[in-house]
Design a protein around this motif. Structure first.
Motif, PDB file in Angstrom:
ATOM      1  N   LYS A 137      -5.766   3.220  12.388  1.00 43.93           N
ATOM      2  CA  LYS A 137      -7.363   2.896  11.902  1.00 43.93           C
ATOM      3  C   LYS A 137      -7.984   1.126  11.781  1.00 43.93           C
ATOM      4  CE  LYS A 137      -6.599   6.360   7.558  1.00 43.93           C
ATOM      5  NZ  LYS A 137      -6.604   6.658   6.365  1.00 43.93           N
ATOM      6  N   ARG A 144      -2.438  -1.573   6.714  1.00 45.81           N
ATOM      7  CA  ARG A 144      -3.073  -0.981   7.612  1.00 45.81           C
ATOM      8  C   ARG A 144      -2.061   0.568   8.224  1.00 45.81           C
ATOM      9  NH1 ARG A 144      -3.993  -3.582  13.804  1.00 45.81           N
ATOM     10  NH2 ARG A 144      -6.125  -2.233  14.467  1.00 45.81           N
ATOM     11  N   SER A 145      -3.038   1.917   8.175  1.00 44.11           N
ATOM     12  CA  SER A 145      -1.988   2.956   9.032  1.00 44.11           C
ATOM     13  C   SER A 145      -2.521   3.366   9.833  1.00 44.11           C
ATOM     14  CB  SER A 145      -3.437   3.684   7.907  1.00 44.11           C
ATOM     15  OG  SER A 145      -2.076   4.507   6.474  1.00 44.11           O
TER      16      SER A 145
END
Length: 589
Positions: A412, A408-409
Motif C-alpha cells: 500500500k 503500512r500494509s
C-alpha cells in the motif's frame, strides 16, 4: 510593515552548538571559585553569579572577501549556590512580556518578580554585556552592548557539578512565543556571546584589548560583582584563495574531542546544507557568527530557535550555499550533512482490540497567527504571477503529548494512522484511528506526512474563505519552543530533527510526536501551498491557520484551534505589495 515581491521566501534558520573548553581551570586560576559562605548566602536567595574569561587571548578571523569579525571573546557567566532560573511569559498578545526569577528561601523555591520593562521579548536580557575594544595605542575603537541568553552554549566549571543542565537550549525567536524558561545550571557557565542575534564588526588586522562588563542594572539586579573580563584579541585576515579557507576551518572544527562520531564537522558540501528546502523554512545564504571554542558545529533545522553561537561559513562556502539554496533540504537519514538523529520508534505492530478514547490527559493543539508574510512568485518565473507566502505554527499546550503511529500494509502507498493515549504513569490505555500518512517524494521533504493536521485559508474582509492552501499533510517535529511554562512542558524535546522524525520511503511504520510546549512551523512558499493572489483585488484579508481541521485528533479543546492574521494587499499585477499590521502588541512579521 509593507513588503514587496521577492523571488523566494527566506527566513534565518542557521543554528549551531558549542562546547566549553578549560573553563574549570580558568575559574580556579582566576580566583573565582565560590566559597562556602558565598554558597550559603546564595542558597538563601539567588545564585552567586560571576563573569569569567575562558582564555586571556583569542584570535578572530576576518575574510578578505567578506570583511568583519564576530566578537566571540570566550566570556561566560557562572552560577554557584543555586541555578540562575528565569521565567519569561505573557498572558496574551495584548499583554507585555514579564519576567520572574526563581529564588530559594529556607530550601523552598518562590518566584520573584523583576522590574517591568526588564525584557521586551524572549530573545534574552537586552544590553547585558558591555564590550569596549581598544587598539595598541590605547585608543577606543569600538563600544557596544549585547543581549545575553542564559540558555547559550554552556558547560560545567567543576567536576562535581550536575552532569547535565535541565534548562532548554537557546532563547526563542518566534514572534508569537508565549512563555520561555532561561537558566544557568549550578556549577555551570553560559557563553555571554550573542551569536545569531549580533552583527559583525569592522576591525583591521592587528592586536586589540577587549573588556567585557556586565551592565550596572544587571549587576544591581542579580548582585554581580563589578569585575570586568579582559581579553587580548588578535585579528587576522584570510582569503579563501590562499588555501587556508574552508578546508582549514573545517578540519580544525572537527578535531575537538567528544563530538567526533556524534557530530562530525561538516564538509564543504555538508556545510551548505544548513536548513530545510521547500515545505520547511529554508536557510539563508549568509552565515551568522564565528565558531566558538569547543566542538565542531552541529545544526538544528526546521524553523526552530537559534542557538547561541552558530558557525560562520567561509566566503566560498557562502557562494556554494547561495547557489544550492533552492534545493537544500532533507535527505535520507540526515538534515544538513552535520549530524544524524535516530527516529522515534513506533510500536512493534498496529494496535489490536477495540478502539477507545479514555478519560485521561490529552494534547491541546493551538494555532499561532501567521508571520514571515511576503509576496512571492513561488519559484516560477512567470511575469504577472503573484503568491502570498507565509509561515504558520501549530503547537501543543498539553498537558499530554500528541503521539501518532502510522502502519503500512504490504504493497500500500499510505499508512493507517492511530493516536495513542496514556495515563499519569505513562502507560498506554487507549487508541483511536485518526486518518492516514502519505509518502512525500519531493526534494526537501522525502518523508511520511500525517494528513489533516492543519489547514491554511485566506479569508476576505468579511472572514469568508476566498483561497485555500493545498498544504494539509505534515511531518510533525518540535521546531519551536512556544511555551515552556505550561504544565508538563518538555524542555528537551526529542524529535527536532525533521529528516529522521518521519521515516523513509521503505518504512513499514512511523511515529510522529508533538511534545508539550513545542510547536511545528511550516513555511508556505511554493505554488499549491502559498495563496495565489494574482486575480484578487487589493484590500484587507485574513490568513487563517486552523489546527485539526477535520477534528480527527482527540484533544483537550478545539475552541482554540484557529488563529487569524490581518494583511492588506496593494500594488499592481506583477508588483503586488502586502502590509502586515501589528497583531495586538506584537508588531513583527
Amino acid at each position: 510593515m509593507t513588503t514587496t515581491r521577492t523571488t523566494r521566501l527566506r527566513r534565518p534558520l542557521i543554528a549551531g552548538t558549542t562546547a566549553i573548553a578549560a573553563i574549570a581551570a580558568v575559574t580556579v586560576t582566576a580566583g573565582f571559585a565560590a566559597t562556602a559562605s558565598d554558597s550559603a548566602k546564595a542558597a538563601a536567595a539567588g545564585p552567586d553569579l560571576r563573569l569569567i574569561a575562558a582564555s586571556s587571548s583569542i584570535t578572530l578571523t576576518s575574510w578578505k572577501e567578506d570583511p568583519g569579525v564576530y566578537l566571540d571573546l570566550g566570556t561566560y557567566l557562572t552560577a554557584e549556590g543555586t541555578p540562575l532560573e528565569l521565567k519569561v511569559t505573557r498572558k496574551s498578545y495584548r499583554d507585555p512580556v514579564t519576567i520572574t526569577q526563581t529564588v530559594y528561601e529556607g530550601g523552598k523555591a518562590r518566584a520573584k518578580a523583576l522590574p517591568n520593562g526588564t525584557v521586551k521579548d524572549f530573545s534574552g536580557l537586552p544590553g547585558f554585556a558591555e564590550i569596549t575594544v581598544t587598539d595598541k595605542a590605547g585608543k577606543q575603537v569600538l563600544r557596544r552592548a549585547e543581549s545575553f541568553c542564559p540558555n547559550n552554549a554552556s558547560g560545567r566549571v567543576r567536576p562535581d557539578a550536575p552532569a547535565t543542565s535541565k534548562y532548554p537550549e537557546s532563547c526563542p525567536t518566534n514572534p508569537f512565543t508565549l512563555g520561555s524558561v532561561w537558566g544557568v545550571e549550578k556549577g555551570w557557565a553560559a557563553n555571554t556571546y550573542a551569536g545569531s542575534y549580533t552583527r559583525p564588526v569592522e576591525l583591521a588586522a592587528g592586536t586589540y584589548t577587549a573588556k567585557v562588563s556586565v551592565a550596572k542594572k544587571y549587576r544591581d539586579l542579580f548582585g554581580i560583582a563589578n569585575r570586568p573580563a579582559t581579553v587580548k584579541v588578535t585579528v587576522q585576515e584570510r582569503s579563501f584563495e590562499d588555501g587556508r579557507g574552508a578546508a582549514a576551518r573545517t578540519a580544525g572544527s572537527g578535531e575537538h574531542a567528544g563530538h567526533g562520531a556524534a557530530h562530525p564537522a561538516p564538509s564543504a558540501a555538508g556545510a551548505a546544507h544548513a536548513g530545510h528546502g521547500p515545505g520547511h523554512a529554508p536557510t539563508p545564504a549568509q552565515a551568522a557568527a564565528a565558531v566558538t571554542s569547543g566542538a565542531g558545529p552541529s545544526y538544528n533545522v526546521g524553523h526552530g530557535p537559534l542557538k547561541a553561537a552558530p558557525p560562520a561559513l567561509p566566503w566560498a562556502l557562502k557562494k556554494q550555499q547561495t547557489a544550492r539554496s533552492a534545493r537544500v533540504g532533507d535527505t535520507e537519514g540526515q538534515t544538513d550533512g552535520s549530524r544524524k538523529a535516530p527516529a522515534l520508534g513506533p510500536l512493534a505492530k498496529r494496535p489490536a482490540g477495540k478502539p477507545s478514547v479514555p478519560n485521561v490527559p490529552k494534547p491541546d493543539l493551538r494555532s499561532l497567527p501567521a508571520y514571515g508574510i511576503t509576496i512571492s512568485d513561488g519559484g516560477e518565473d512567470v511575469p504577472g504571477k503573484d503568491y502570498l507566502a507565509f509561515s504558520a505554527n501549530v503547537w501543543n499546550a498539553g498537558p499530554a503529548q500528541l503521539v501518532v503511529d502510522g502502519f503500512r500494509s504490504p504493497g500500500k502507498a499510505t499508512m493507517d494512522a492511530y493516536q495513542y493515549f496514556y495515563d499519569a504513569k505513562g502507560k498506554q490505555v487507549g487508541y483511536t484511528p485518526t486518518g492516514t500518512m502519505e509518502w512525500d517524494p519531493r526534494p526537501g521533504h522525502m518523508h511520511w506526512h500525517f494528513t489533516d493536521f492543519a489547514s491554511y485559508r485566506l479569508l476576505k474582509a468579511d472572514k469568508k474563505e476566498t483561497v485555500r492552501s493545498g498544504k494539509e499533510a505534515f511531518c510533525l517535529a518540535n521546531t519551536d519552543a512556544v511555551d515552556y511554562t505550561v504544565k508538563n512542558a518538555n524542555w528537551h524535546p526529542f524529535n527536532t530533527d525533521l529528516a529522521t522524525a518521519c521515516g523513509q520511503e521503505n518504512s513499514i511504520s512511523v511515529r510522529e510526536v508533538l511534545d508539550v510546549g513545542s510547536g511545528d512551523t511550516y513555511t508556505q512558499d511554493l505554488p499549491g501551498q502559498s495563496f495565489d493572489i494574482t486575480s484578487l483585488p487589493n484590500g484587507t484579508y485574513y490568513i487563517q491557520v486552523l489546527a485539526n481541521p477535520e477534528n480527527r485528533l482527540k484533544e483537550t479543546s478545539t475552541a482554540n484551534n484557529s488563529a487569524l492574521r490581518k494583511v492588506v494587499l496593494g500594488g499592481k499585477p506583477g508588483k503586488r505589495t502586502v502590509t502586515v499590521p501589528a497583531h495586538e502588541l506584537v508588531n513583527a512579521n
